[in-house]
Design an enzyme around this catalytic site. Structure first.
Site, PDB file in Angstrom:
ATOM      1  N   THR A   1       0.841  -1.187   0.000  1.00 56.42           N
ATOM      2  CA  THR A   1       0.000   0.000   0.000  1.00 56.42           C
ATOM      3  C   THR A   1       0.879   1.241   0.000  1.00 56.42           C
ATOM      4  O   THR A   1       1.896   1.285   0.690  1.00 56.42           O
ATOM      5  CB  THR A   1      -0.941   0.030   1.220  1.00 56.42           C
ATOM      6  OG1 THR A   1      -1.605   1.290   1.235  1.00 56.42           O
ATOM      7  CG2 THR A   1      -0.229  -0.175   2.541  1.00 56.42           C
TER       8      THR A   1
ATOM      9  N   LYS B   1      -6.112  10.491  -2.697  1.00 58.72           N
ATOM     10  CA  LYS B   1      -6.805   9.320  -3.229  1.00 58.72           C
ATOM     11  C   LYS B   1      -7.644   9.712  -4.430  1.00 58.72           C
ATOM     12  O   LYS B   1      -8.571  10.502  -4.316  1.00 58.72           O
ATOM     13  CB  LYS B   1      -7.661   8.650  -2.165  1.00 58.72           C
ATOM     14  CG  LYS B   1      -7.881   7.187  -2.496  1.00 58.72           C
ATOM     15  CD  LYS B   1      -8.311   6.379  -1.323  1.00 58.72           C
ATOM     16  CE  LYS B   1      -7.992   4.912  -1.525  1.00 58.72           C
ATOM     17  NZ  LYS B   1      -8.619   4.044  -0.569  1.00 58.72           N
TER      18      LYS B   1
ATOM     19  N   TRP C   1      -4.134   5.383  -4.694  1.00 59.28           N
ATOM     20  CA  TRP C   1      -3.309   6.396  -4.051  1.00 59.28           C
ATOM     21  C   TRP C   1      -2.358   7.088  -5.006  1.00 59.28           C
ATOM     22  O   TRP C   1      -1.755   6.469  -5.861  1.00 59.28           O
ATOM     23  CB  TRP C   1      -2.462   5.781  -2.934  1.00 59.28           C
ATOM     24  CG  TRP C   1      -3.279   5.309  -1.778  1.00 59.28           C
ATOM     25  CD1 TRP C   1      -3.457   4.017  -1.397  1.00 59.28           C
ATOM     26  CD2 TRP C   1      -4.033   6.108  -0.864  1.00 59.28           C
ATOM     27  NE1 TRP C   1      -4.274   3.969  -0.297  1.00 59.28           N
ATOM     28  CE2 TRP C   1      -4.646   5.235   0.050  1.00 59.28           C
ATOM     29  CE3 TRP C   1      -4.246   7.482  -0.736  1.00 59.28           C
ATOM     30  CZ2 TRP C   1      -5.457   5.681   1.080  1.00 59.28           C
ATOM     31  CZ3 TRP C   1      -5.059   7.925   0.290  1.00 59.28           C
ATOM     32  CH2 TRP C   1      -5.651   7.034   1.184  1.00 59.28           C
TER      33      TRP C   1
ATOM     34  N   GLU D   1      -4.403  -2.537   5.306  1.00 59.10           N
ATOM     35  CA  GLU D   1      -3.864  -3.087   6.559  1.00 59.10           C
ATOM     36  C   GLU D   1      -4.929  -3.821   7.375  1.00 59.10           C
ATOM     37  O   GLU D   1      -4.613  -4.488   8.350  1.00 59.10           O
ATOM     38  CB  GLU D   1      -3.296  -1.954   7.442  1.00 59.10           C
ATOM     39  CG  GLU D   1      -1.965  -1.400   6.975  1.00 59.10           C
ATOM     40  CD  GLU D   1      -2.106  -0.238   6.006  1.00 59.10           C
ATOM     41  OE1 GLU D   1      -3.159  -0.136   5.355  1.00 59.10           O
ATOM     42  OE2 GLU D   1      -1.158   0.568   5.905  1.00 59.10           O
TER      43      GLU D   1
HETATM   44  P1  AMP Z   1      -6.492   1.511   1.085  1.00 60.15           P
HETATM   45  O1  AMP Z   1      -5.544   0.891   2.043  1.00 60.15           O
HETATM   46  O2  AMP Z   1      -5.862   1.846  -0.209  1.00 60.15           O
HETATM   47  O3  AMP Z   1      -7.731   0.717   0.928  1.00 60.15           O
HETATM   48  O4  AMP Z   1      -6.923   2.911   1.669  1.00 60.15           O
HETATM   49  C1  AMP Z   1      -7.491   3.053   2.942  1.00 60.15           C
HETATM   50  C2  AMP Z   1      -7.799   4.486   3.188  1.00 60.15           C
HETATM   51  O5  AMP Z   1      -8.725   4.975   2.214  1.00 60.15           O
HETATM   52  C3  AMP Z   1      -8.440   4.790   4.509  1.00 60.15           C
HETATM   53  O6  AMP Z   1      -7.515   4.856   5.570  1.00 60.15           O
HETATM   54  C4  AMP Z   1      -9.104   6.124   4.227  1.00 60.15           C
HETATM   55  O7  AMP Z   1      -8.173   7.180   4.267  1.00 60.15           O
HETATM   56  C5  AMP Z   1      -9.576   5.947   2.794  1.00 60.15           C
HETATM   57  N1  AMP Z   1     -10.956   5.445   2.778  1.00 60.15           N
HETATM   58  C6  AMP Z   1     -11.368   4.174   2.600  1.00 60.15           C
HETATM   59  N2  AMP Z   1     -12.710   4.115   2.632  1.00 60.15           N
HETATM   60  C7  AMP Z   1     -13.170   5.363   2.858  1.00 60.15           C
HETATM   61  C8  AMP Z   1     -14.456   5.940   3.041  1.00 60.15           C
HETATM   62  N3  AMP Z   1     -15.570   5.227   2.961  1.00 60.15           N
HETATM   63  N4  AMP Z   1     -14.517   7.263   3.294  1.00 60.15           N
HETATM   64  C9  AMP Z   1     -13.405   8.029   3.365  1.00 60.15           C
HETATM   65  N5  AMP Z   1     -12.162   7.534   3.201  1.00 60.15           N
HETATM   66  C10 AMP Z   1     -12.034   6.215   2.961  1.00 60.15           C
END
Ligand code: AMP
Length: 582
Positions: free
Chosen positions: A221, A475, A480, A366
């Protein structure tokens, strides 16, 4: 069996004084003192159980794929199981052993699922690579992971051609196709088509039979600051996460359901659906490479999909298509939306125009990745529609298996009052405790909590709401963009003194980067010059949508760029790409 102090009912009825007396308790010496162990079977929680169960309990349930070559392919869980076993044999004959990392660079397809189980079930580690990254990053990640085998889709041939010489440890390449579709003059050593690789291989291969804490999957990630970090799932964490996902207030589902995971297997295990669908017997529809509105609609309608899951950007494309064509969603019952916050207009369109329930989900790589989901409580459903919508726009409540709290800067847990925001912390059996090959290891606080990097509050009913992000990333469309990578390259420009990248709101992509530049004394540059300087050094879609020039980039007390201040300064800045997307 007769209950009653060691005598039969008839004996007791006989009424002798001796018969009415309770028999003596077993001698205490027969019972060990202190902790006592249960007497249940040892059934290691390894993911082979999932597909073995599907092959026996749901053998005819379909797995339908829009193949990368074009046609729709229809398989069953039994087909996937048989071919996954053949894949395991092929890998073993190729010298793949327990613990070896086997990578995939692939869309959601039946073949990807076969290689997924084929790798994991023999104790080797399935490493999903994110094809949206720059090829240099993919090579860096493969070398860091120590991948020795790579399965990939035809779409990604140019990436593999660009990187294979830079990944010396990868000794075998397998293209997810048949010989008829193999490219000529590809220049990749040890490349074979998947169909040839598994053809005629034995299905008689041993799966499982190892410790449930054995590593199972690996996913990098870039969702935090610095180099990409490897999250190393175990068999146990994946099986428990599957059970978390199967709860009705989570993703749920059963044999009556058809599930379309648009969310990719390469990004946090397709939210666990590649496990929970076969575990619960849902029919599975795999979208392959096509995620545009029309292609997704065709599958939703043609396969009578009842549940689907993806990031908001995908749903925006579908809703636009429905609006343009006047088509409806008669079969769809539930859409799980996560990865970024759900915009209100998407929520209302699904629920109010198309009568499809929206479940807003939050999670992280994670966390395997599910953290919280917005299924409504009876108390909220009794409120006005606007109040229900307000709750649905929050990031949801934890399912059993996830613990969550909010802490202040001093590490104290703050009240669940829907007001006090702080660091969102999580714990659970499917939450990472360290990153793969990362020196310094420990990523939990003294009480075992993992800091998500999100800033949030909790309400007394348990709904979590994200209010900000402490981590320095952007994002876009669910994937990312590393602001730090952009900044590091931009400051390499000979005329630039300092540079910062921040995310600004965008109606289609959720966020897009703005590059903010402070020139060296007496120097000037144009937006085009800056963007040209980044060209080729970052993935094309990372290119900032705009460049702003400032006299001075604000720094915090420790000399770090003060992003909060920059976000405040540029909060009304409208990116030039916004209007076209609206
Ligand atoms: P990832 O590990 O790439 O799935 O990213 C996780 C991160 O995406 C989280 O820690 C948040 O910062 C963001 N994220 C995931 N779902 C949401 C959501 N429903 N609303 C706002 N941010 C989100």
């Amino acid at each position: 069996m007769v209950f009653g102090f060691g005598k039969s009912k008839t004996d007791n009825k006989a009424g002798s004084a001796a018969a009415a007396k309770p028999a003596a308790s077993p001698a205490p010496a027969d019972i060990p003192q202190g902790q006592m162990m249960g007497l249940m079977q040892d059934w290691p929680l390894t993911v082979n159980r999932v597909l073995e169960h599907a092959a026996i309990a749901h053998p005819h349930r379909e797995v339908v794929t829009r193949s990368v070559e074009g046609p729709i392919i229809r398989q069953t869980y039994k087909d996937i199981y048989d071919r996954a076993r053949q894949c395991s044999t092929a890998l073993k004959e190729d010298g793949v052993q327990m613990g070896d990392r086997v990578a995939t660079l692939a869309w959601n397809t039946g073949r990807h699922m076969e290689a997924w189980y084929g790798t994991m079930c023999i104790g080797s580690v399935l490493h999903t690579l994110n094809p949206r990254l720059h090829p240099e990053q993919i090579a860096w990640i493969m070398n860091h992971a120590g991948d020795s085998v790579l399965f990939f889709d035809l779409t990604f041939l140019p990436i593999v051609q660009a990187i294979h010489q830079h990944v010396p440890g990868c000794r075998r390449y397998i293209l997810f196709t048949d010989d008829a579709h193999m490219p000529k003059d590809h220049g990749i050593p040890n490349l074979v088509s998947y169909e040839t690789y598994i053809a005629g291989k034995s299905m008689d291969v041993k799966w499982g039979d190892f410790d449930e804490n054995t590593a199972c999957g690996l996913c990098y990630t870039s969702g935090t600051t610095g180099d990409p970090k490897g999250v190393l799932y175990s068999h146990r964490s994946n099986v428990l996460h599957t059970m978390i996902g199967m709860q009705p207030d989570a993703i749920g589902g059963g044999v009556k359901d058809t599930m379309l995971p648009v969310v990719p297997m390469f990004h946090a295990n397709a939210w666990g659906i590649t496990f929970s669908a076969p575990a619960s017997g849902m029919k599975l529809v795999m979208p392959g490479a096509k995620m545009d509105g029309e292609s997704i609609y065709e599958l939703l309608d043609g396969e009578k999909v009842t549940t689907t899951a993806a990031v908001p950007t995908v749903w925006l494309m579908l809703l636009q298509y429905l609006e343009q064509t006047g088509k409806k969603l008669p079969h769809l019952q539930k859409v799980v939306i996560g990865g970024s916050a759900v915009p209100e207009r998407i929520l209302r369109a699904f629920e109010e125009t198309y009568d499809v329930e929206v479940v807003h989900a939050w999670g992280m790589t994670e966390m395997s990745p599910m953290g919280s989901l917005g299924s409504m409580t009876p108390e909220v459903m009794a409120l006005s529609r606007d109040e229900v919508v307000r709750h649905k726009l929050k990031q949801g409540r934890v399912p059993f298996g996830v613990e969550m709290c909010v802490k202040d800067d001093d590490g104290n847990i703050v009240p669940r009052d829907a007001k006090t925001s702080g660091h969102l912390m999580v714990r659970g059996p499917a939450v990472a405790k360290a990153y793969f090959r990362k020196a310094g290891g420990e990523i939990l606080d003294q009480d075992g909590w993992f800091d998500t990097g999100d800033v949030a509050n909790l309400c007394p009913q348990g709904f979590m709401q994200i209010t900000d992000r402490a981590k320095d990333v952007i994002k876009s469309g669910g994937e990312w963009i590393s602001s730090i990578d952009i900044e590091n390259i931009a400051v390499g420009h000979p005329k630039v003194a300092n540079a910062a990248a921040i995310g600004l709101p965008h109606p289609k992509w959720d966020e897009r980067p703005l590059l903010i530049v402070q020139m060296k004394e007496g120097e000037t540059a144009t937006k085009e010059e800056m963007l040209q300087f980044l060209e080729g050094k970052i993935a094309k879609w990372w290119t900032p949508d705009d460049v702003a020039f400032v006299d001075e980039i604000p720094l915090g007390a420790t000399g770090k760029i003060n992003k909060l201040k920059l976000r405040e300064t540029f909060k009304d800045h409208v990116l030039p790409t916004v209007q076209a997307a609206e």
